[in-house]
Design a protein around this motif. Structure first.
Motif, PDB file in Angstrom:
ATOM      1  N   ILE A   1     -20.670  22.991 -32.891  1.00 51.47           N
ATOM      2  CA  ILE A   1     -20.682  22.355 -31.580  1.00 51.47           C
ATOM      3  C   ILE A   1     -20.830  21.356 -31.004  1.00 51.47           C
ATOM      4  O   ILE A   1     -22.407  21.317 -30.938  1.00 51.47           O
ATOM      5  N   ARG A   2     -20.549  20.685 -29.987  1.00 51.55           N
ATOM      6  CA  ARG A   2     -21.163  20.156 -29.051  1.00 51.55           C
ATOM      7  C   ARG A   2     -19.889  20.400 -28.080  1.00 51.55           C
ATOM      8  O   ARG A   2     -18.883  19.848 -27.488  1.00 51.55           O
ATOM      9  N   LEU A   3     -21.467  20.121 -26.865  1.00 50.03           N
ATOM     10  CA  LEU A   3     -20.929  20.292 -25.293  1.00 50.03           C
ATOM     11  C   LEU A   3     -21.247  19.988 -24.567  1.00 50.03           C
ATOM     12  O   LEU A   3     -22.021  19.658 -24.396  1.00 50.03           O
ATOM     13  N   GLU A   4     -20.145  18.911 -23.809  1.00 52.93           N
ATOM     14  CA  GLU A   4     -21.205  18.184 -22.612  1.00 52.93           C
ATOM     15  C   GLU A   4     -19.758  18.523 -21.559  1.00 52.93           C
ATOM     16  O   GLU A   4     -18.568  18.414 -21.275  1.00 52.93           O
ATOM     17  N   ALA A   5     -21.217  18.770 -20.416  1.00 51.13           N
ATOM     18  CA  ALA A   5     -20.263  19.103 -19.018  1.00 51.13           C
ATOM     19  C   ALA A   5     -19.943  18.404 -18.799  1.00 51.13           C
ATOM     20  O   ALA A   5     -20.432  17.289 -18.698  1.00 51.13           O
ATOM     21  N   ARG A   6     -19.023  18.194 -17.400  1.00 52.82           N
ATOM     22  CA  ARG A   6     -18.490  17.232 -16.970  1.00 52.82           C
ATOM     23  C   ARG A   6     -18.110  17.866 -15.198  1.00 52.82           C
ATOM     24  O   ARG A   6     -18.453  16.356 -14.436  1.00 52.82           O
ATOM     25  N   ALA A   7     -19.135  18.876 -14.633  1.00 60.18           N
ATOM     26  CA  ALA A   7     -19.551  18.858 -13.817  1.00 60.18           C
ATOM     27  C   ALA A   7     -20.242  19.965 -13.395  1.00 60.18           C
ATOM     28  O   ALA A   7     -20.099  20.516 -14.743  1.00 60.18           O
TER      29      ALA A   7
END
Length: 274
Positions: free
Chosen positions: A65-71
């Protein structure tokens, strides 16, 4: 393999800002993500793309899992070990009977108004530090009741497809333990089954042979990491534990019929970037 019963279902409320990047090589549990605000770029073995407000998604145990917030993002997660902790045997059997009619592809499920209200209640209680295990268990059961009441059966089957099978406990055992071993023989030893019983159970649970499944897992993990924004061939070699560039080249050519550079280019098209 001794059957394991674990009634641990636990919700968490998470808030991310635009600088948040989370990465997990092998998730220790199954996760259901409820995105209540914002958006993230989500990169896993089974899903690669933008995950937006008003959707829910199941990520199976041992996922990359890789999660990158955009806002600024608000997310509720539900973690659990076994699908039997959420669904009774009758519902599991019903879902399994229709599993062959849906694709294996993992897709987000849109929140119906009833589920959106439920998630708002979850987030409110979690912000107030709801810690009672019984509350978490009851709310996980209510989630299943809402799915049964407001979603077509095919949507439920599609949502839980990665965890469905004739042998749910055996399937959970494999998902939990395959990252710990180097080969199929290691899994057989951990299971304490004979080879013939193990292979029979495996084919029943996953619908393919153990060798085919492990090859698919490796290919999906490589493809998932190739989706990572800005990754180079050298970095792909390092994160996927290949011994040499030539070994990576041979594997990618045999599995995907392209070069590592072409694989990255193709994978990036699946990944939402600005």
């Amino acid at each position: 393999m001794e059957p394991v019963v674990n009634d641990d279902c636990w919700f968490k409320h998470l808030v991310f800002d635009t600088t948040t990047v989370l990465e997990c090589e092998y998730s220790s549990k199954n996760f259901i993500l409820f995105l209540t605000g914002g958006s993230v770029l989500l990169n896993t073995d089974s899903y690669c793309g933008e995950f937006v407000e008003g959707n829910i998604l199941l990520l199976p145990q041992s996922s990359f899992i890789r999660l990158e917030a955009r806002a600024q993002t608000h997310l509720v997660s539900l973690s659990f070990d076994y699908l039997t902790n959420l669904c009774n045997s009758a519902l599991l059997q019903l879902l399994h009977e229709h599993a062959c009619s849906v694709s294996d592809e993992v897709c987000p499920l849109k929140m119906q108004p009833s589920l959106a209200l439920f998630t708002e209640t979850l987030a409110y209680c979690l912000r107030r530090k709801a810690m009672c295990p019984h509350w978490h268990k009851v709310m996980s059961q209510e989630f299943i009741l809402l799915l049964k009441e407001f979603y077509p059966r095919k949507d439920m089957v599609g949502f839980f497809r990665p965890l469905l099978g004739e042998e749910p406990e055996f399937k959970s055992f494999v998902l939990q333990n395959y990252p710990k071993v180097d080969n199929i023989a290691g899994l057989i030893e951990l299971s304490q089954f004979s080879r013939s019983v193990f292979f029979t159970k495996f084919k029943s649970a996953f619908g393919i042979t153990a060798k085919q499944w492990l090859l698919r897992q490796r290919a999906n993990r490589l493809l998932g990491k190739a989706c990572r924004p800005g990754i180079s061939v050298k970095e792909l070699l390092e994160v996927c534990d290949f011994d040499s560039q030539s070994q990576l080249n041979r594997y990618v050519r045999k599995t995907f019929n392209c070069t590592p550079k072409e694989l990255i280019e193709q994978a990036q098209k699946r990944y939402w970037v600005e």
